[in-house]
Design an enzyme around this catalytic site. Structure first.
Site, PDB file in Angstrom:
ATOM      1  N   ALA A   2       0.874  -1.178  -0.038  1.00  0.00           N
ATOM      2  CA  ALA A   2       0.086   0.027  -0.074  1.00  0.00           C
ATOM      3  C   ALA A   2       0.831   1.163  -0.187  1.00  0.00           C
ATOM      4  O   ALA A   2       1.923   1.220   0.438  1.00  0.00           O
ATOM      5  CB  ALA A   2      -0.754  -0.023   1.236  1.00  0.00           C
ATOM      6  N   GLY A  50       0.233  -4.927   0.690  1.00  0.00           N
ATOM      7  CA  GLY A  50      -0.993  -4.846  -0.103  1.00  0.00           C
ATOM      8  C   GLY A  50      -0.569  -5.583  -1.781  1.00  0.00           C
ATOM      9  O   GLY A  50      -1.490  -5.937  -2.283  1.00  0.00           O
ATOM     10  N   GLU A 104      -1.211  -9.080  -1.203  1.00  0.00           N
ATOM     11  CA  GLU A 104      -2.582  -9.189  -0.840  1.00  0.00           C
ATOM     12  C   GLU A 104      -3.361  -9.150  -2.178  1.00  0.00           C
ATOM     13  O   GLU A 104      -4.191  -9.931  -2.440  1.00  0.00           O
ATOM     14  CB  GLU A 104      -3.135  -8.286   0.074  1.00  0.00           C
ATOM     15  CG  GLU A 104      -2.552  -8.655   1.470  1.00  0.00           C
ATOM     16  CD  GLU A 104      -2.978  -7.532   2.403  1.00  0.00           C
ATOM     17  OE1 GLU A 104      -2.510  -6.241   2.101  1.00  0.00           O
ATOM     18  OE2 GLU A 104      -3.529  -7.530   3.366  1.00  0.00           O
ATOM     19  N   GLU A 109       3.890  -5.782   7.080  1.00  0.00           N
ATOM     20  CA  GLU A 109       3.094  -4.839   7.963  1.00  0.00           C
ATOM     21  C   GLU A 109       3.403  -4.417   9.327  1.00  0.00           C
ATOM     22  O   GLU A 109       3.476  -3.445   9.834  1.00  0.00           O
ATOM     23  CB  GLU A 109       1.555  -5.127   7.891  1.00  0.00           C
ATOM     24  CG  GLU A 109       1.166  -4.766   6.207  1.00  0.00           C
ATOM     25  CD  GLU A 109       1.148  -5.963   5.405  1.00  0.00           C
ATOM     26  OE1 GLU A 109       1.781  -6.856   5.576  1.00  0.00           O
ATOM     27  OE2 GLU A 109       0.320  -5.965   4.378  1.00  0.00           O
TER      28      GLU A 109
HETATM   29  N1  3HC Z   1       4.670   3.298  -0.113  1.00  0.00           N
HETATM   30  C1  3HC Z   1       5.306   4.370  -0.507  1.00  0.00           C
HETATM   31  N2  3HC Z   1       6.418   4.803  -0.779  1.00  0.00           N
HETATM   32  C2  3HC Z   1       7.486   3.735  -0.808  1.00  0.00           C
HETATM   33  C3  3HC Z   1       6.728   2.292  -0.498  1.00  0.00           C
HETATM   34  C4  3HC Z   1       5.430   2.284  -0.066  1.00  0.00           C
HETATM   35  N3  3HC Z   1       4.955   1.027   0.038  1.00  0.00           N
HETATM   36  N4  3HC Z   1       7.851   1.576  -0.511  1.00  0.00           N
HETATM   37  C5  3HC Z   1       8.921   2.296  -0.847  1.00  0.00           C
HETATM   38  N5  3HC Z   1       8.624   3.518  -0.976  1.00  0.00           N
HETATM   39  C6  3HC Z   1       9.459   4.693  -1.574  1.00  0.00           C
HETATM   40  C7  3HC Z   1      10.419   4.966  -0.482  1.00  0.00           C
HETATM   41  O1  3HC Z   1       9.955   5.665   0.392  1.00  0.00           O
HETATM   42  C8  3HC Z   1      11.668   5.449  -1.232  1.00  0.00           C
HETATM   43  O2  3HC Z   1      11.040   6.995  -1.693  1.00  0.00           O
HETATM   44  P1  3HC Z   1      12.320   7.968  -1.998  1.00  0.00           P
HETATM   45  O3  3HC Z   1      13.101   7.597  -2.924  1.00  0.00           O
HETATM   46  O4  3HC Z   1      11.470   9.323  -2.162  1.00  0.00           O
HETATM   47  O5  3HC Z   1      13.137   8.050  -0.519  1.00  0.00           O
HETATM   48  C9  3HC Z   1      11.429   4.784  -2.706  1.00  0.00           C
HETATM   49  O6  3HC Z   1       9.973   4.239  -2.709  1.00  0.00           O
HETATM   50  C10 3HC Z   1      12.639   3.734  -2.860  1.00  0.00           C
HETATM   51  O7  3HC Z   1      12.591   2.775  -1.537  1.00  0.00           O
HETATM   52  P2  3HC Z   1      13.653   2.072  -1.233  1.00  0.00           P
HETATM   53  O8  3HC Z   1      14.829   2.810  -1.151  1.00  0.00           O
HETATM   54  O9  3HC Z   1      13.293   1.434   0.036  1.00  0.00           O
HETATM   55  O10 3HC Z   1      14.017   1.139  -2.458  1.00  0.00           O
HETATM   56  P3  3HC Z   1      14.488  -0.515  -2.343  1.00  0.00           P
HETATM   57  O11 3HC Z   1      14.598  -0.770  -4.064  1.00  0.00           O
HETATM   58  O12 3HC Z   1      15.609  -0.487  -1.606  1.00  0.00           O
HETATM   59  O13 3HC Z   1      13.507  -1.256  -1.857  1.00  0.00           O
HETATM   60  C11 3HC Z   1      11.297  -2.054  -1.502  1.00  0.00           C
HETATM   61  C12 3HC Z   1      12.269  -1.514  -2.576  1.00  0.00           C
HETATM   62  C13 3HC Z   1      11.530  -3.429  -1.059  1.00  0.00           C
HETATM   63  C14 3HC Z   1       9.921  -2.035  -1.880  1.00  0.00           C
HETATM   64  C15 3HC Z   1      11.184  -1.318  -0.067  1.00  0.00           C
HETATM   65  O14 3HC Z   1      11.092   0.128  -0.460  1.00  0.00           O
HETATM   66  C16 3HC Z   1      10.112  -1.741   1.005  1.00  0.00           C
HETATM   67  O15 3HC Z   1      10.353  -2.676   1.596  1.00  0.00           O
HETATM   68  N6  3HC Z   1       9.117  -0.900   1.011  1.00  0.00           N
HETATM   69  C17 3HC Z   1       7.965  -1.096   2.080  1.00  0.00           C
HETATM   70  C18 3HC Z   1       7.334  -2.211   1.764  1.00  0.00           C
HETATM   71  C19 3HC Z   1       5.986  -2.361   2.870  1.00  0.00           C
HETATM   72  O16 3HC Z   1       6.154  -2.270   4.031  1.00  0.00           O
HETATM   73  N7  3HC Z   1       5.060  -2.568   2.231  1.00  0.00           N
HETATM   74  C20 3HC Z   1       3.854  -2.867   3.257  1.00  0.00           C
HETATM   75  C21 3HC Z   1       3.184  -1.587   3.067  1.00  0.00           C
HETATM   76  S1  3HC Z   1       1.588  -1.645   4.254  1.00  0.00           S
HETATM   77  C22 3HC Z   1       0.508  -2.213   3.347  1.00  0.00           C
HETATM   78  O17 3HC Z   1       0.840  -2.746   2.239  1.00  0.00           O
HETATM   79  C23 3HC Z   1      -0.726  -2.203   4.006  1.00  0.00           C
HETATM   80  C24 3HC Z   1      -1.766  -3.141   3.323  1.00  0.00           C
HETATM   81  O18 3HC Z   1      -1.693  -4.539   4.135  1.00  0.00           O
HETATM   82  C25 3HC Z   1      -3.042  -2.569   3.484  1.00  0.00           C
END
Ligand code: 3HC
Length: 655
Positions: free
Chosen positions: A68, A107, A110, A130
């Site tokens: 998400a 997400g 999911e 999450e």
């Molecule tokens: N939402 C918004 N921005 C995100 C994001 C997300 N889920 N994931 C990454 N970004 C952004 C980062 O903030 C960063 O932004 P910036 O360049 O402006 O600083 C950019 O994307 C690149 O991120 P990374 O430097 O971390 O890039 P990598 O290539 O090293 O890693 C990744 C990519 C593995 C996708 C890593 O970013 C990551 O682990 N992201 C988080 C994943 C996560 O926690 N997802 C779950 C979200 S909660 C959810 O999904 C709820 C649902 O159940 C309803």
């Protein structure tokens, strides 16, 4: 082939009657509002168009969907919300196939779980991370994953937030296939097959509850690591619920829990940590600066720190040349490094091929001349100025002119060391934390004369080692140890004011610190801080509050756990309160005329966290730390500060 636009970042093409939908929302294809709306439009197109038989969803670039959109979490949800998109996918009359080209997280997974088949590229990574954001999956993950993997495996994956490889995902039943060739082509073929079969909807599958013992073991493992975090326990509860509730009941309870957690303090703190990590990588003045080439890392000193650094560099694929003062010492160091690697082999963290490759990249020697080919040399010798200064002058005569000289000092002044060399621009501080192959934090110390490309190389090294680098300026103890000193001082003032070491430790452990301060002091040994206090005595402002208790402990030979006594007594390795220490504290209070008062745990933690934040403010004012969030990351990753509290600066509301 003409592309159909479903939203600004979702488009489709048609091959063999299969609608191939590509999500393209850089950098990570987060499921932002326009992505969600695009998927809904694509589903409507699929089911409203009789020439189409199935749909494939895939991602452009490196990610399928990175989750998400975390940036939307602070705001009210905007339709279509992800759970509705996910339900619409699952309910689609015509089959939908997920073609997982890269990471499918949160997400993203999911969405995939609701698809009717999942095929992944071999390098794809799948996870529900999450809990790392203080949340539970909010779009069906807790209800659909156990329907594919069974309850125990789902508890482990969701409770830990761990991402799994495509191979493991296949083994666990999360995906149906791994692509052997071109992913989307295989997904299209799969879609064609699926269109001829009854649609398998994940949400309608029964949950294999599995053996109670396995389930409880998985839950215990997750909870053992949760240390005060709410989300992992909630995740376990929801996964267990999947085993006996209907899908609708489970989904409703999951959504309610997700929304409640999302607005809570822990999730806010962990979001801060997430964005803090991304911000820390952006360093002023380095735009467009190319790091130097790094292939061979030299290490001087193969004690615990040097060996840990060697293992970390070998793990990252570098060649390592590690030297000691004599052939005998080098041999001992080699054995230590090999033992550390072997431990990882035995535990299964690396395989025999990986072990052999690491050993083949390791060279050890009893003569510094062996360091000649090194691109960067890290000294990890005894933290004594003269020893390090002599070493740096010697290294200048050995390594190439463009090789970088890095010091791993904890307290000495890298600028003074750099001034001992002919070219201070190539000197940098790389402050690792022990054990260096495990701890994620690395303070990258930018000296007054450190060249930008040297700094960029230090950062790149940290990244390749899988570390979290935090850039800081030169000050005694850098960011972490300066804050830790302030924390230590305040903890000692609290003693004088009436609290006991055990009360303070238990308050901080209850707060979520890995260990209380006095237990940490005892573990680390009290003598180094004592030596520093003695050095500082001559210049200390006599009006400044000073607690003598720690000095008295050291004068009495109570140097900590290794000595069998420190702030506590250690009987058969067990920590116990010691009446002798209680009396020393009481005496110090009497001498100052302090009437001891009682403190609640809340008062103790507030005073200690404020002391850290106050020191953090000073570090920012002095330009040592460039962001408050960097300070939080140092405390969280190097000193056991609980991530779910966000760090002392976050707690003090300092941006
Ligand atoms: N939402 C918004 N921005 C995100 C994001 C997300 N889920 N994931 C990454 N970004 C952004 C980062 O903030 C960063 O932004 P910036 O360049 O402006 O600083 C950019 O994307 C690149 O991120 P990374 O430097 O971390 O890039 P990598 O290539 O090293 O890693 C990744 C990519 C593995 C996708 C890593 O970013 C990551 O682990 N992201 C988080 C994943 C996560 O926690 N997802 C779950 C979200 S909660 C959810 O999904 C709820 C649902 O159940 C309803």
């Amino acid at each position: 082939m003409t592309a159909i636009t479903f939203s600004p970042d979702v488009s489709g093409t048609v091959t063999d009657g299969v609608l191939v939908v590509t999500l393209d929302n850089p950098p990570v294809n987060a499921a932002s509002q326009t992505v969600r709306a695009g998927i809904m439009a694509a589903l409507a197109h699929l089911n409203g168009n009789s020439t189409l038989k199935a749909m494939v969803i895939t991602g452009a670039g490196k990610s399928f969907v990175g989750g998400a959109d975390i940036r939307e979490f602070g705001k009210p949800p905007v339709d279509p919300i992800l759970p509705d998109v996910v339900s619409a996918i699952e309910a689609s009359e015509k089959p939908v196939i997920a073609a997982l080209n890269g990471v499918a997280l949160g997400g993203g997974l999911e969405i995939a779980l609701a698809c009717h088949q999942r095929i992944a590229a071999p390098a794809a990574k799948l996870g529900l991370p999450e809990v790392k954001l203080g949340l539970v999956p909010g779009a069906g993950g807790t209800q659909r994953l156990p329907r594919l993997t069974g309850v125990a495996a789902a508890i482990e994956m969701i409770g830990s937030g761990r991402a799994v490889s495509a191979a493991e995902a296949l083994r666990l039943g999360v995906i149906d296939r791994i692509a052997g060739g071109v992913l989307v082509e295989e997904a299209i073929a799969l879609a064609g097959e699926q269109a001829r079969r009854p649609t398998r909807r994940t949400g309608t599958l029964p949950v294999r509850a599995g053996a109670e013992a396995d389930l409880e073991a998985a839950a215990k493992k997750v909870l053992g690591k949760a240390r005060g975090q709410t989300a992992p326990a909630e995740a376990i509860r929801l996964v267990k619920l999947a085993a006996h509730a209907t899908l609708d009941t489970g989904l409703a309870e999951e959504r309610r829990t997700f929304l409640e957690l999302k607005d809570g303090e822990q999730a806010r703190a962990l979001r801060h940590v997430f964005f803090a990590e991304r911000a820390s990588a952006k360093v002023d003045g380095l735009e467009g600066v190319q790091p130097r080439k790094l292939e061979t890392i030299g290490i001087v000193g193969m004690g615990l720190m040097g060996s840990g650094i060697a293992v970390s560099a070998l793990d990252a694929g570098f060649r390592v040349i590690a030297v000691e003062q004599s052939a005998e010492a080098a041999e001992k160091g080699r054995t230590r490094i090999e033992d550390m690697l072997r431990k990882n082999l035995v535990s299964g963290r690396i395989d025999q091929t990986g072990f052999d490759a690491r050993i083949s990249r390791l060279k050890t020697a009893g003569d510094k001349a062996a360091l000649q080919p090194a691109d960067l040399v890290i000294e990890a010798v005894f933290d004594d100025y003269d020893v390090k200064a002599t070493l740096f002058r010697e290294l200048e005569g050995i390594v190439r002119d463009d090789a970088i000289l890095a010091t791993n000092t904890s307290y000495l002044d890298p600028d003074r060391l750099a001034a001992e060399t002919r070219n201070p621009a190539r000197v940098i501080g790389l402050h690792f934390f022990s054990p260096a192959n495990i701890m994620r934090l690395m303070e990258v110390v930018k000296g007054a004369k450190t060249a930008p490309d040297v700094l960029a190389t230090g950062l790149q090294l940290a990244k390749r080692l899988g570390k979290l680098p935090i850039v800081c300026g030169v000050t005694e103890g850098f960011i972490g140890n300066r804050i830790f000193s302030a924390y230590r001082k305040e903890a000692e003032f609290l003693l004088e004011d009436g609290a006991s070491p055990a009360e303070i430790d238990s308050a901080m452990e209850g707060f979520g610190m890995a260990m209380g301060p006095f237990a940490v002091f005892d573990l680390a040994g009290l003598e180094i801080a004592w030596a520093r206090r003695k050095r500082q005595a001559a210049t200390r402002d006599p009006a400044e509050r000073y607690s003598v208790i720690a000095d008295r402990l050291c004068e009495a030979g109570r140097f900590g756990q290794k000595a069998g006594r420190g702030w506590y007594a250690y009987v058969d390795g067990k920590r116990q309160e010691d009446p002798a220490v209680t009396e020393m504290i009481a005496a110090a209070r009497r001498e100052k005329g302090i009437v001891p008062k009682d403190f609640t745990s809340g008062e103790i933690t507030r005073r200690l966290v404020s002391a850290m934040a106050d020191e953090g403010r000073k570090l920012m004012a002095e330009g040592i730390a460039s962001r408050a969030s960097d300070i939080d990351l140092v405390l969280i990753n190097g000193y056991g500060f609980p991530a779910h509290r966000g760090g002392p600066m976050f707690m003090a509301g300092i941006e």
